[in-house]
Design a protein around this motif. Structure first.
Motif, short mmCIF file in Angstrom:
data_model
loop_
_atom_site.label_atom_id
_atom_site.label_comp_id
_atom_site.label_asym_id
_atom_site.label_seq_id
_atom_site.Cartn_x
_atom_site.Cartn_y
_atom_site.Cartn_z
N GLN A 1 0.83 -1.20 0.00
CA GLN A 1 0.00 0.00 0.00
C GLN A 1 0.86 1.26 0.00
O GLN A 1 0.57 2.22 -0.73
CB GLN A 1 -0.93 -0.02 1.21
N GLN A 2 1.92 1.26 0.78
CA GLN A 2 2.81 2.42 0.78
C GLN A 2 3.47 2.59 -0.58
O GLN A 2 3.63 3.72 -1.06
CB GLN A 2 3.87 2.25 1.87
N TRP A 3 3.87 1.48 -1.20
CA TRP A 3 4.54 1.57 -2.48
C TRP A 3 3.60 2.14 -3.55
O TRP A 3 4.00 2.97 -4.37
CB TRP A 3 5.04 0.19 -2.90
N MET A 4 2.36 1.70 -3.56
CA MET A 4 1.41 2.22 -4.56
C MET A 4 1.12 3.70 -4.33
O MET A 4 1.01 4.48 -5.27
CB MET A 4 0.12 1.40 -4.52
N LEU A 5 1.01 4.11 -3.07
CA LEU A 5 0.77 5.53 -2.80
C LEU A 5 1.98 6.39 -3.13
O LEU A 5 1.83 7.59 -3.39
CB LEU A 5 0.41 5.72 -1.32
#
Length: 606
Positions: A475-479
């Motif tokens: 999730q952090q990577w996509m954001l």
């Protein structure tokens, strides 16, 4: 068969001019009723023992003597030994059993020399400095902080800090960039392929996300746990940095310190952390279960992995996930997921109405695979139940309304915050060079928190933290993708340490959530994880040395103070204040989700 136990009345002494006296008591454990006489004989490195040998009858299982330790000019660790010989008849015959035990006593430099002579000698030593000093012969004098003896568990804290820093988002993002699109070195590709072979992703479909998910799993497997390259981790430690945190030079190299820290399990050659060795010793009769059909090589590998779990456990704490979830990381991605699927928000106007991610961008296909994989991810209810099981933390929201947990660590927050508060008091005394700070209050608080954490280390504890970490890293990577900044906006001039944070804060502004920065929630997760790992896996239940607790507080001081500051910024509760009002003191033990809900309500009224 009897064994002998040796107990010293004091384990730390400062001999005066006439020395220091220590009472030594030896007792036979599980005495043999057929024994007629017992002979205790003591031997010491320095000093005298009176009497050196003592004979008792078969009914007496205990003997005492006095050890006089001479004055010493430097700190030394002395050893006393006792040998027990048991006889069934006469002492002229051979003993039926011989046992021995030993005890260490730390002797500080002491004595009471002539004060006048000491002053004369000191002045004579300072005269040359004063004569050549440029400032009118004035010699500056300063006091130094009192040092506690080095304790062997310091290497565990170094390993925890190095391991947790190695799975940070910046490290993860670089790992993904090197392997997702084939920009890494050939050696790194070969190593990764040996762990998890992955097909080449197609232009459409869910292959790209599946590769990202496999990369995330491999990243955690290679950075922490039994598959991590532990020798490489130890080689990556910096002696100057670790010595500075401890306030003293390291006595040995890192590999030797780690080898000395591990202990044997059930008298075998297998080694484990002291805490896990205690747990393993509870089951000496339980063998290692071997699946059928394995070759000798596969059997050796499987056995090695099982044994490594005792010395290299996965250094992950679920508190990292809790604070990032309270920081609205998961909720931000969930709202983007709803908008991506053209589901309208709950309000009259959808703040994400203009979120349109075209299919020409790589993020579009990655989001499609992420949402298609929703049935495989952990639900918020499962995470909320585990938060309560391990820490007694609760979440507030419609998705978790009315959940009932079977077990809850209701005393964790009280014990943990008491530990942090005692650390603040310790730091104040430790900074005063005229005071020798006492580590016993911190030691007792560490034991209390250690026991509470151990109670929650069951059921989902082994797998849920790692699974939840994988999902939130994705999730952090996509954001953090540039497309998200283009669609969500954000404050460019704010120096966020990680690129996903401004996207979450931008989503908070759009949705009207808490206005507390994601940086503080991130600090709570990172610092809280490191602190709790050192409490969970330390051998605090068998420790009675205040120096060990004092060294722990000194080593983790930056993380402890960082956690306390971030907690005040997030909840408004200052853990450093000494309250005399019981009602104000009880506010520290209120679950943080309650404080967050109250602050959000106050924010909306302004």
């Amino acid at each position: 068969m009897a064994r002998v136990t040796l107990v010293a009345s004091r384990t730390t002494v400062t001999p005066g001019p006439s020395g220091a006296q220590v009472t030594l008591t030896a007792s036979a454990d599980s005495p043999n009723p057929e024994v007629a006489h017992r002979v205790y004989e003591w031997s010491v490195d320095e000093g005298t023992v009176t009497p050196r040998q003592m004979r008792t009858t078969g009914q007496d299982v205990e003997a005492s003597t006095t050890w006089t330790i001479p004055p010493t000019t430097q700190e030394r660790e002395l050893t006393v030994r006792v040998t027990l010989r048991e006889y069934t008849r006469d002492t002229n015959e051979d003993p039926v059993s011989i046992h021995d035990a030993r005890q260490r006593v730390l002797a500080h430099a002491g004595g009471a020399p002539d004060v006048r002579q000491v002053v004369r000698d000191t002045l004579n030593e300072l005269k040359p400095f004063a004569t050549h000093h440029p400032h009118d012969g004035v010699v500056p004098v300063g006091l130094q902080r009192t040092q506690h003896p080095f304790t062997s568990d310091a290497i565990l804290w170094m390993v925890i800090r190095k391991s947790t820093n190695g799975i940070s988002f910046n490290e993860y993002s670089q790992f993904v960039e090197d392997h997702l699109y084939g920009t890494g070195s050939p050696q790194s590709h070969e190593s990764l392929q040996s762990q998890s072979p992955m097909p080449r992703p197609r232009i459409s479909g869910v292959d790209a996300y599946r590769k990202l998910r496999s990369l995330t799993e491999c990243f955690l497997m290679l950075r922490t746990g039994v598959l991590a390259d532990f020798s490489k981790l130890l080689d990556g430690l910096k002696a100057d940095e670790e010595s500075g945190r401890l306030g003293r030079a390291l006595p040995k190299d890192f590999n030797t310190l780690w080898t000395d820290y591990l202990v044997d399990v059930n008298g075998s050659e297998d080694v484990a952390l002291p805490y896990l060795a205690i747990i393993r010793n509870k089951f000496p009769e339980v063998p290692v279960i071997v699946p059928p059909g394995l070759t000798e090589a596969e059997l050796a590998d499987s056995y090695g992995v099982l044994q490594k779990k005792l010395s290299q456990p996965p250094l992950l704490e679920l508190i990292w996930n809790y604070w990032h979830e309270e920081g609205m990381l998961v909720q931000a991605v969930n709202h983007i997921s709803q908008r991506f699927q053209n589901v309208r928000g709950p309000g009259e106007r959808d703040p994400l109405a203009n979120l349109e991610i075209d299919p020409l961008r790589p993020l579009n296909n990655m989001l499609w695979g992420y949402f298609q994989d929703e049935q495989r991810r952990l639900s918020v209810v499962r995470r909320a139940c585990e938060y309560a099981h391990e820490y007694g933390f609760t979440l507030h929201g419609r998705a978790v309304a009315g959940i009932r947990t079977a077990d809850r660590r209701s005393k964790f927050l009280e014990s943990f915050h008491n530990l942090l508060h005692l650390c603040v008091q310790f730091f104040r005394k430790d900074d005063d060079t005229t005071v020798v700070s006492d580590g016993f209050p911190i030691l007792n608080a560490l034991k209390e928190t250690h026991y509470v954490l151990a109670q929650g280390a069951h059921n989902q504890f082994g797998d849920l933290p790692a699974t939840s970490r994988q999902e939130m890293l994705i999730q952090q990577w996509m954001l953090s993708r540039p497309e998200m900044r283009e669609f969500l906006g954000g404050r460019v001039m704010v120096p966020y340490p990680e690129p996903w944070m401004d996207r979450v804060d931008a989503m908070k502004s759009l949705q009207g959530w808490t206005d507390v920065s994601s940086v503080h929630f991130h600090d709570l997760g990172v610092f809280g994880e490191q602190i709790l790992l050192s409490v969970r896996y330390g051998g605090w239940s068998v420790s009675n040395d205040p120096s060990q607790a004092a060294n722990w507080a000194r080593y983790w001081r930056p993380e402890i103070q960082g956690y306390i500051h971030a907690y005040r910024a997030v909840t408004g509760v200052d853990l450093t204040v000494v309250h005399t009002d019981p009602q104000r003191m009880s506010e520290r033990d209120v679950p943080p989700s309650v404080h967050l809900r109250n602050r959000l309500a106050l924010q909306k009224r302004r």
